[in-house]
Scaffold this motif. Structure first.
Motif, PDB file in Angstrom:
ATOM      1  N   LYS A 165      58.526 -31.507 -39.016  1.00 44.94           N
ATOM      2  CA  LYS A 165      58.150 -32.054 -37.698  1.00 44.94           C
ATOM      3  C   LYS A 165      59.380 -32.196 -36.806  1.00 44.94           C
ATOM      4  N   LEU A 166      60.490 -32.596 -37.385  1.00 44.79           N
ATOM      5  CA  LEU A 166      61.727 -32.690 -36.622  1.00 44.79           C
ATOM      6  C   LEU A 166      62.160 -31.323 -36.107  1.00 44.79           C
ATOM      7  N   VAL A 167      62.037 -30.306 -36.956  1.00 49.30           N
ATOM      8  CA  VAL A 167      62.404 -28.943 -36.551  1.00 49.30           C
ATOM      9  C   VAL A 167      61.489 -28.462 -35.434  1.00 49.30           C
ATOM     10  N   ALA A 168      60.189 -28.731 -35.541  1.00 48.39           N
ATOM     11  CA  ALA A 168      59.245 -28.322 -34.492  1.00 48.39           C
ATOM     12  C   ALA A 168      59.580 -28.994 -33.162  1.00 48.39           C
ATOM     13  N   LEU A 169      59.981 -30.254 -33.214  1.00 46.85           N
ATOM     14  CA  LEU A 169      60.360 -30.974 -31.995  1.00 46.85           C
ATOM     15  C   LEU A 169      61.641 -30.381 -31.408  1.00 46.85           C
ATOM     16  N   ALA A 170      62.621 -30.093 -32.269  1.00 41.38           N
ATOM     17  CA  ALA A 170      63.859 -29.471 -31.800  1.00 41.38           C
ATOM     18  C   ALA A 170      63.590 -28.099 -31.204  1.00 41.38           C
ATOM     19  N   ALA A 171      62.681 -27.334 -31.808  1.00 45.29           N
ATOM     20  CA  ALA A 171      62.341 -26.000 -31.297  1.00 45.29           C
ATOM     21  C   ALA A 171      61.752 -26.094 -29.890  1.00 45.29           C
ATOM     22  N   ALA A 172      60.941 -27.128 -29.652  1.00 42.00           N
ATOM     23  CA  ALA A 172      60.351 -27.307 -28.324  1.00 42.00           C
ATOM     24  C   ALA A 172      61.407 -27.621 -27.275  1.00 42.00           C
ATOM     25  N   MET A 173      62.542 -28.153 -27.707  1.00 36.69           N
ATOM     26  CA  MET A 173      63.611 -28.518 -26.773  1.00 36.69           C
ATOM     27  C   MET A 173      64.571 -27.359 -26.489  1.00 36.69           C
ATOM     28  N   MET A 174      64.478 -26.290 -27.254  1.00 38.45           N
ATOM     29  CA  MET A 174      65.451 -25.205 -27.137  1.00 38.45           C
ATOM     30  C   MET A 174      65.456 -24.541 -25.764  1.00 38.45           C
ATOM     31  N   SER A 175      64.308 -24.520 -25.088  1.00 43.53           N
ATOM     32  CA  SER A 175      64.221 -23.830 -23.797  1.00 43.53           C
ATOM     33  C   SER A 175      64.470 -24.755 -22.611  1.00 43.53           C
ATOM     34  N   ASP A 176      64.907 -25.992 -22.887  1.00 44.37           N
ATOM     35  CA  ASP A 176      65.157 -26.976 -21.830  1.00 44.37           C
ATOM     36  C   ASP A 176      63.952 -27.147 -20.902  1.00 44.37           C
ATOM     37  N   PRO A 177      62.777 -27.451 -21.455  1.00 44.86           N
ATOM     38  CA  PRO A 177      61.580 -27.596 -20.615  1.00 44.86           C
ATOM     39  C   PRO A 177      61.652 -28.828 -19.739  1.00 44.86           C
ATOM     40  N   LYS A 178      60.884 -28.806 -18.651  1.00 47.17           N
ATOM     41  CA  LYS A 178      60.792 -29.963 -17.775  1.00 47.17           C
ATOM     42  C   LYS A 178      59.952 -31.073 -18.411  1.00 47.17           C
ATOM     43  N   LEU A 179      58.927 -30.672 -19.172  1.00 45.93           N
ATOM     44  CA  LEU A 179      58.026 -31.637 -19.803  1.00 45.93           C
ATOM     45  C   LEU A 179      57.710 -31.167 -21.219  1.00 45.93           C
ATOM     46  N   ILE A 180      57.776 -32.107 -22.169  1.00 51.38           N
ATOM     47  CA  ILE A 180      57.381 -31.823 -23.545  1.00 51.38           C
ATOM     48  C   ILE A 180      56.207 -32.724 -23.902  1.00 51.38           C
ATOM     49  N   ILE A 181      55.122 -32.119 -24.374  1.00 50.00           N
ATOM     50  CA  ILE A 181      53.956 -32.862 -24.844  1.00 50.00           C
ATOM     51  C   ILE A 181      54.011 -32.901 -26.368  1.00 50.00           C
ATOM     52  N   LEU A 182      53.953 -34.090 -26.931  1.00 46.62           N
ATOM     53  CA  LEU A 182      54.002 -34.263 -28.377  1.00 46.62           C
ATOM     54  C   LEU A 182      52.643 -34.753 -28.870  1.00 46.62           C
ATOM     55  N   ASP A 183      52.071 -34.023 -29.818  1.00 43.78           N
ATOM     56  CA  ASP A 183      50.768 -34.362 -30.369  1.00 43.78           C
ATOM     57  C   ASP A 183      50.955 -35.057 -31.712  1.00 43.78           C
ATOM     58  N   GLU A 184      50.866 -36.378 -31.703  1.00 50.12           N
ATOM     59  CA  GLU A 184      51.006 -37.225 -32.886  1.00 50.12           C
ATOM     60  C   GLU A 184      52.263 -36.875 -33.686  1.00 50.12           C
ATOM     61  N   PRO A 185      53.435 -37.035 -33.092  1.00 51.43           N
ATOM     62  CA  PRO A 185      54.672 -36.668 -33.774  1.00 51.43           C
ATOM     63  C   PRO A 185      54.985 -37.498 -35.006  1.00 51.43           C
ATOM     64  N   LEU A 186      54.410 -38.706 -35.113  1.00 47.20           N
ATOM     65  CA  LEU A 186      54.727 -39.580 -36.242  1.00 47.20           C
ATOM     66  C   LEU A 186      53.700 -39.525 -37.368  1.00 47.20           C
ATOM     67  N   ALA A 187      52.617 -38.803 -37.169  1.00 48.60           N
ATOM     68  CA  ALA A 187      51.541 -38.779 -38.167  1.00 48.60           C
ATOM     69  C   ALA A 187      52.036 -38.190 -39.487  1.00 48.60           C
TER      70      ALA A 187
END
Length: 266
Positions: A165-187
């Protein structure tokens, strides 16, 4: 592409509806996310949260209404087009490549946004080499931030569920997006990983990153979010800062009351 004025929300959802057969999963939903904030989207299971973010990110078409991102209408555009517009998301079911290294998972996520012609790629231009170097540096920086730098070259398949899950979150940040939507990141993750995810979101938000987070962990939501939107039966029940939401009787009855009955951490 235009950029929304500073005083307008980064994301505006205007009266969207989505039905599956005779069941209306989302019903005339309005919500907005201001740039630079962490916004929570909460509500009981089945209230329409997941369908709402699927519509926003292009994975489900809306039946009616409009979705504006940075002032542009992205309603019913493809997930790829929305991602390239600067809106990334993660999924409750992790989407990473087990056979690739952890570093490669991050680089693949970034490569989709580095647009080079086939001729440039074939020639191995200096611009392309510079971009590859920058991407590798960013991947290492993110892995250090989430405490997984020792797994840089390791296959992602050896990681635990929470580490993935940490890797998936880091991958979403790689493109420097303006907005990141997280779907139950702690589940389904342990307290150590929860702490890392919470710290990463806090740190990145302090640097200006905007988040919209669907989450059931009320302690995390109340600590981390500036603004909270509560859904019930496919529609918005209310919204406001954490202190307002946690003390509203409608929320206590519809959702938070049950959490308190289970004595979940504050």
């Amino acid at each position: 592409m235009t950029t929304c004025p500073i005083d307008e929300p980064l994301l505006q959802v205007r009266g969207i509806s989505k039905a599956f057969g005779g069941v209306k999963a989302v019903n005339q939903l309005d919500l907005s996310v201001q740039a630079g904030t962490v916004t929570g989207l909460i509500g009981p299971n089945g209230c329409g949260k997941s369908t709402s973010i699927d519509c926003i990110s292009g994975f489900q078409p809306v039946d009616s209404g409009a979705i504006l991102f940075q002032g542009n209408d992205i309603s019913n555009r493809s997930p790829d087009a929305i991602a390239h517009a600067g809106l990334m998301r993660t999924f409750q079911n992790i989407r990473i490549y087990d056979d690739l290294s952890v570093q490669e998972n991050l680089l693949v996520s970034r490569q989709e946004f580095d647009r080079f012609s086939w001729m440039t790629a074939f020639a191995g231009s200096r611009a392309m080499r510079d971009k590859e170097r920058q991407s590798a540096e960013k991947a290492q920086e993110l892995l250090e931030e989430i405490g997984l730098q020792r797994y840089l070259k390791a296959p992602a398949g050896i990681l635990s569920y929470g580490q993935k899950k940490l890797v998936a979150l880091a991958a979403a940040m790689m493109s420097d997006p303006k907005l990141i939507i997280l779907d139950e990141p702690l589940a389904g993750v342990n307290p150590t990983v929860i702490t890392r995810i919470e710290a990463l979101i806090k740190n990145r938000n302090e640097q200006g990153q905007t988040f919209l987070i669907v989450e059931h962990n009320m302690g995390f939501v109340m600590r981390s979010c500036h603004h909270i939107i509560v859904m019930e039966s496919g529609a918005k029940l209310l919204e406001g800062p954490p202190d307002v939401v946690r003390n509203d009787e409608r929320v206590i009855d519809a959702y938070l009351g049950r959490a308190r009955d289970r004595k979940e951490p504050a």
